[in-house]
Design an enzyme around this catalytic site. Structure first.
Site, short mmCIF file in Angstrom:
data_model
loop_
_atom_site.label_atom_id
_atom_site.label_comp_id
_atom_site.label_asym_id
_atom_site.label_seq_id
_atom_site.Cartn_x
_atom_site.Cartn_y
_atom_site.Cartn_z
N CYS A 1 8.00 -6.00 14.77
CA CYS A 1 7.42 -5.04 15.73
C CYS A 1 6.05 -5.57 16.10
O CYS A 1 5.18 -5.73 15.23
CB CYS A 1 7.31 -3.65 15.10
SG CYS A 1 8.91 -3.01 14.57
N CYS B 1 -0.19 2.16 8.23
CA CYS B 1 0.63 0.98 8.51
C CYS B 1 -0.02 -0.39 8.31
O CYS B 1 -0.23 -1.13 9.25
CB CYS B 1 1.12 1.03 9.95
SG CYS B 1 1.53 2.65 10.51
N GLU C 1 10.79 -2.91 5.74
CA GLU C 1 11.95 -2.23 6.33
C GLU C 1 12.83 -1.72 5.18
O GLU C 1 13.49 -2.51 4.49
CB GLU C 1 12.71 -3.20 7.24
CG GLU C 1 14.07 -2.72 7.69
CD GLU C 1 14.08 -1.29 8.23
OE1 GLU C 1 13.19 -0.91 9.01
OE2 GLU C 1 14.98 -0.52 7.85
N CYS D 1 2.61 -3.84 14.97
CA CYS D 1 2.49 -3.34 13.60
C CYS D 1 1.78 -4.36 12.70
O CYS D 1 2.13 -5.54 12.69
CB CYS D 1 3.88 -3.05 13.03
SG CYS D 1 3.85 -2.52 11.31
N CYS E 1 3.62 8.42 1.04
CA CYS E 1 4.21 7.41 1.90
C CYS E 1 4.25 6.12 1.10
O CYS E 1 3.22 5.67 0.60
CB CYS E 1 3.35 7.25 3.15
SG CYS E 1 3.88 5.91 4.21
N SER F 1 12.99 4.33 14.33
CA SER F 1 11.85 3.91 15.17
C SER F 1 12.39 3.28 16.45
O SER F 1 12.88 2.16 16.42
CB SER F 1 11.00 2.90 14.40
OG SER F 1 10.46 3.52 13.25
N LEU F 2 12.28 3.99 17.56
CA LEU F 2 12.86 3.48 18.81
C LEU F 2 11.85 2.68 19.63
O LEU F 2 12.08 1.54 19.98
CB LEU F 2 13.37 4.63 19.66
CG LEU F 2 14.75 5.20 19.34
CD1 LEU F 2 15.14 6.21 20.42
CD2 LEU F 2 15.81 4.12 19.24
N GLU G 1 0.83 -1.20 0.00
CA GLU G 1 0.00 0.00 0.00
C GLU G 1 0.86 1.24 0.00
O GLU G 1 2.02 1.22 0.42
CB GLU G 1 -0.93 -0.02 1.21
CG GLU G 1 -0.19 -0.38 2.48
CD GLU G 1 -1.12 -0.68 3.63
OE1 GLU G 1 -2.25 -1.12 3.39
OE2 GLU G 1 -0.71 -0.45 4.76
N ASN H 1 -2.00 3.30 16.69
CA ASN H 1 -3.20 3.15 15.87
C ASN H 1 -3.72 1.74 16.06
O ASN H 1 -3.01 0.79 15.72
CB ASN H 1 -2.82 3.29 14.38
CG ASN H 1 -3.06 4.68 13.87
OD1 ASN H 1 -4.13 5.25 14.07
ND2 ASN H 1 -2.07 5.21 13.20
N SER I 1 12.45 5.92 6.96
CA SER I 1 12.19 5.51 8.35
C SER I 1 12.66 4.08 8.52
O SER I 1 12.27 3.19 7.77
CB SER I 1 10.69 5.62 8.65
OG SER I 1 10.41 5.13 9.93
N1 SAH Z 1 10.25 -0.37 9.04
C1 SAH Z 1 10.27 1.07 9.14
C2 SAH Z 1 9.05 1.71 8.51
C3 SAH Z 1 7.80 1.26 9.21
S1 SAH Z 1 6.35 2.19 9.34
C4 SAH Z 1 10.38 1.48 10.58
O1 SAH Z 1 10.33 0.62 11.47
O2 SAH Z 1 10.55 2.68 10.84
C5 SAH Z 1 6.65 3.74 10.01
C6 SAH Z 1 6.33 3.90 11.49
O3 SAH Z 1 5.01 3.49 11.85
C7 SAH Z 1 7.28 3.12 12.37
O4 SAH Z 1 7.77 3.97 13.36
C8 SAH Z 1 6.36 2.06 12.94
O5 SAH Z 1 6.85 1.57 14.15
C9 SAH Z 1 5.07 2.81 13.07
N2 SAH Z 1 3.90 1.96 13.30
C10 SAH Z 1 3.73 0.68 12.91
N3 SAH Z 1 2.53 0.21 13.33
C11 SAH Z 1 1.93 1.21 13.99
C12 SAH Z 1 0.67 1.34 14.65
N4 SAH Z 1 -0.20 0.34 14.69
N5 SAH Z 1 0.38 2.52 15.24
C13 SAH Z 1 1.26 3.55 15.17
N6 SAH Z 1 2.44 3.49 14.55
C14 SAH Z 1 2.80 2.33 13.97
#
Ligand code: SAH
Length: 358
Positions: free
Chosen positions: A115, A334, A161, A118, A104, A215-216, A91, A291, A192
């Site tokens: 994660c 996401c 990623e 996610c 995006c 993304s920490l 998407e 989210n 990201s």
């Molecule tokens: N793999 C990359 C890009 C991922 S998406 C990364 O980890 O940064 C971009 C951001 O959305 C990341 O910070 C991810 O952790 C966040 N994200 C993923 N699922 C989410 C959710 N359900 N609610 C809020 N943020 C989310």
């Protein structure tokens, strides 16, 4: 079977034209049609000889994915769910915010980083996207804009990623950045990452540094190992070191992302530990309230909990902002829409389904 032209836009394409005896200027002319004039078919390339147009359509297709769903949110956000050639879905999203036109894009089908909150990673990773599949998202989203509007920003924050597919991503972004491409400055392109130290260093060697967001989601390895499984192999110290190296090389302010999960990483102690780790860095902290994702047990924190968290880090001297949610009514976040399409099938994707809370 015609091959995907967006995969071979550079020297391969120059060579293909040369083999057929076409003059050198044809390649940039065709690239302009595709990248700048938002052309969707060879028959629209009106200043090319008929014979060349026919040869192009015999050998190449411009698009390789099918649009399975196209949704428009009340706030102007538009989202495409694309089915790639071997059946997977990805998407990509267009966001309208004032004069900004941000897209995006995804870098992989699924994700292997683990994660736990996610939607994109629930079924693991299928494969990395090709160069052309990444560029295709950019061009398809650009076509959603009226001709007088331009894309202004790109964020690589969709599925996957990006640093696990770095060469393909950099190739596609180079067409987005180049003056004979979409001419979007590298300062307006953000990658990201979950934080892969070696790949961050490779990214730092790029001549045109992109903005980097890491993304920490946790400030101790103990907690991060649980929330971001790949951390068990990397560890926070190595990630922050690589981030500092990126800053040294690029002089670009770093962004750290932190998804707030109620009761898990949103308490004052988490904010204090995070602040201690980030202070003394030229960085922006992007706080993202979780989210909701169907079937996952995590909760969105209350506004009070979000404010309290932000206040603590801000008082410690960290620049912090809460990322506003966009396109909620079309599940723009996401991997959410992709899951609905997979679960329900596109024909059953009714407005009622899209508007029910996830
Ligand atoms: N793999 C990359 C890009 C991922 S998406 C990364 O980890 O940064 C971009 C951001 O959305 C990341 O910070 C991810 O952790 C966040 N994200 C993923 N699922 C989410 C959710 N359900 N609610 C809020 N943020 C989310």
């Amino acid at each position: 079977m015609p091959s995907h032209l967006l995969n071979s836009l550079g020297e391969d394409f120059d060579a293909w034209l040369a083999e057929r005896g076409y003059p050198r200027y044809r390649a940039p002319q065709i690239r302009r049609w595709l990248l700048q004039s938002r052309c969707a078919g060879f028959d629209e390339m009106s200043d090319l000889p008929q014979k060349l147009r026919a040869e192009l359509s015999d050998s190449f297709s411009i698009w390789s994915a099918d649009v399975m769903a196209h949704h428009q949110s009340r706030d102007g956000t538009e989202k495409l769910v694309l089915q790639v050639a071997d059946g997977g879905t990805i998407e990509c999203v267009l966001l309208r915010d004032g004069a900004r036109r941000t897209i995006c894009i995804s870098s992989q089908v699924g994700c292997a980083m683990g994660c736990v909150f996610c939607a994109s990673g629930i079924a693991g990773v299928d494969r990395s996207l090709s160069r052309g599949e990444i560029l295709e998202q950019i061009l398809r989203l650009q076509r959603l804009l009226p001709t007088e509007e331009r894309l202004s920003h790109i964020v690589v924050m969709g599925m996957g990623e990006p640093l696990a597919n770095l060469p393909h991503l950099l190739w596609a972004l180079e067409w987005a950045r180049a003056s004979d491409g979409l001419a979007i400055s590298a300062r307006r392109i953000t990658i990201s990452t979950v934080g892969l130290p070696d790949a961050i260093r490779r990214l730092a060697e790029q001549p045109h540094p992109y903005e980097l967001a890491i993304s920490l989601h946790a400030a101790t390895d103990e907690l991060r190992n649980q929330l971001v499984r790949v951390n068990q192999q990397t560890g926070l110290t190595a990630i922050l070191q690589a981030a500092d190296d990126y800053y040294q090389a690029s002089r670009r302010r770093l962004t750290f992302e932190y998804v707030l999960l109620a009761g898990i990483n949103d308490q004052p102690i988490h904010a204090q530990t995070l602040a201690r780790r980030l202070v003394h860095r030229n960085a922006l902290l992007n706080v993202i309230p979780f989210n909701r994702v169907a079937d996952l047990p995590y909760q969105t924190p209350t506004d009070e909990a979000v404010d309290r968290f932000c206040q603590i880090v801000a008082q410690a001297g960290i620049n912090v902002q809460v990322r506003r949610r966009k396109g909620d009514d079309i599940h723009a976040a996401c991997g959410q829409l992709r899951r609905l399409v997979q679960q329900a099938g596109p024909q059953q994707l009714t407005p009622a389904l899209l508007e029910s809370p996830s």
